[in-house]
Design an enzyme around this catalytic site. Structure first.
Site, mmCIF file in Angstrom:
data_model
loop_
_atom_site.group_PDB
_atom_site.id
_atom_site.type_symbol
_atom_site.label_atom_id
_atom_site.label_comp_id
_atom_site.label_asym_id
_atom_site.label_seq_id
_atom_site.Cartn_x
_atom_site.Cartn_y
_atom_site.Cartn_z
ATOM 1 N N ASP A 167 12.668 -3.324 0.279
ATOM 2 C CA ASP A 167 12.404 -1.929 0.642
ATOM 3 C C ASP A 167 13.524 -1.363 1.513
ATOM 4 O O ASP A 167 13.606 -0.155 1.706
ATOM 5 C CB ASP A 167 11.076 -1.809 1.403
ATOM 6 C CG ASP A 167 9.889 -1.540 0.486
ATOM 7 O OD1 ASP A 167 10.093 -0.902 -0.563
ATOM 8 O OD2 ASP A 167 8.767 -1.954 0.830
ATOM 9 N N LYS A 193 3.653 -1.563 -9.569
ATOM 10 C CA LYS A 193 4.827 -2.399 -9.319
ATOM 11 C C LYS A 193 4.720 -3.722 -10.074
ATOM 12 O O LYS A 193 5.712 -4.213 -10.625
ATOM 13 C CB LYS A 193 4.987 -2.627 -7.812
ATOM 14 C CG LYS A 193 5.429 -1.375 -7.063
ATOM 15 C CD LYS A 193 5.223 -1.477 -5.562
ATOM 16 C CE LYS A 193 5.549 -0.147 -4.892
ATOM 17 N NZ LYS A 193 5.191 -0.111 -3.464
ATOM 18 N N GLN A 223 2.831 -3.782 1.561
ATOM 19 C CA GLN A 223 2.405 -2.431 1.214
ATOM 20 C C GLN A 223 1.878 -1.694 2.453
ATOM 21 O O GLN A 223 1.039 -2.215 3.185
ATOM 22 C CB GLN A 223 1.318 -2.484 0.134
ATOM 23 C CG GLN A 223 0.889 -1.130 -0.373
ATOM 24 C CD GLN A 223 1.992 -0.393 -1.116
ATOM 25 O OE1 GLN A 223 2.709 -0.963 -1.926
ATOM 26 N NE2 GLN A 223 2.124 0.893 -0.826
#
Length: 286
Positions: A120, A53, A97
């Protein structure tokens, strides 16, 4: 044989589009979009995901920050980090994460992220907006699947889609999005308790497999000409040859399907591409 949907190439196309839009945003006086990722502990897979990422952000002109916290971090300490990022105007997207260590309640942490920075799209407010058809952001993996279908010329309107798996991250939002206006599928959300799952699959014009069981969906489950999107990423044990496989038994399914995604190189690269898209959207909204 099925047409192979090249997720790597489609993701690169989207990342190039995002990079161009980022450059225009900055040239027009907008702040450089910034994604902050928080990694708790040293899970090897999580470290790879976060590094990917970071690299993708750099290539798209998006600033990235990585906050590494020890595995012993308490929930209160992580919540304090999230609160600090929420209040930092230079940060537009926040990514915690997963998975998190057992002492931390992941739901509590995800709900603490500002909905305006929740790239997200896991926050209940963003889930609710998506269900109402007024999304601030779309969840990255389901959005990536939609892009794969559209950019590969797969017709969705009036088609029967079967989504296998009912997770909050993929299955449920995937079913909701496919049913919404503009996609217009009739959707069956199937799972481990669905009677005669193979027979249900054989009625599908579009199959999205997101159940996390290696090669569960056999070639005999596929309606001839159907589009098969394999979200699964399963690592086989050494005794079975090792390597990564999807939830679909690829070779026999590819002989029947009209379109199919490989694993790896299908859905996986799309998730990162859509995360960049959401980070830009957050920066533009700010």
């Amino acid at each position: 044989m099925a047409q192979i949907i090249d997720g790597k190439q489609i993701a690169l196309d989207i990342r190039a589009e995002v990079a161009e839009a980022v450059a225009k945003h900055i040239a027009g006086g907008g702040a450089t979009p910034c994604l902050a990722a928080v990694l708790v502990g040293a899970d090897p897979a999580s470290q790879v995901y976060v590094r990917n990422k970071e690299n993708a952000c750099g290539k798209a002109g998006i600033a990235s920050r990585l906050l590494r916290l020890p595995a012993e971090t308490t929930e209160a300490e992580l919540l304090a980090v999230v609160a600090e990022l929420n209040s930092d105007d230079a940060v537009h997207g926040i990514l915690v994460q997963l998975p998190l260590p057992p002492q931390i309640n992941a739901d509590r942490v995800l709900r603490a992220i500002s909905p305006a920075k929740d790239v997200d799209a896991f926050h209940p407010e963003n889930v609710g907006l998506m269900v109402q058809g007024q999304p601030r952001f779309l969840p990255c993996t389901p959005h990536g699947v939609l892009q794969l279908l559209r950019r590969s010329g797969v017709e969705t309107a009036g088609k029967h889609a079967v989504v296998i798996g009912r997770s909050d991250i993929v299955g449920k939002p995937m079913a909701i999005l496919l049913a919404q206006k503009g996609w217009d599928c009739t959707v069956t959300l199937a799972h481990s308790r669905t009677p005669d799952l193979a027979a249900v699959c054989r009625t599908a014009d579009i199959v999205v497999a997101a159940v996390g069981r290696p090669r569960m969906v056999g070639g005999g489950w596929i309606k001839p000409g159907a589009a098969v999107i394999d979200v699964g990423i399963n690592r086989l044990p050494d005794s079975e040859g090792g390597g990564l496989v999807g939830d679909v038994d690829y070779a026999p399914a590819a002989e029947v399907a009209g379109w199919i995604t490989p694993v790896p190189g299908g859905v996986g690269p799309m998730t990162v591409a859509m995360l960049l898209h959401n980070t830009l959207t957050a920066a533009e909204a700010s």
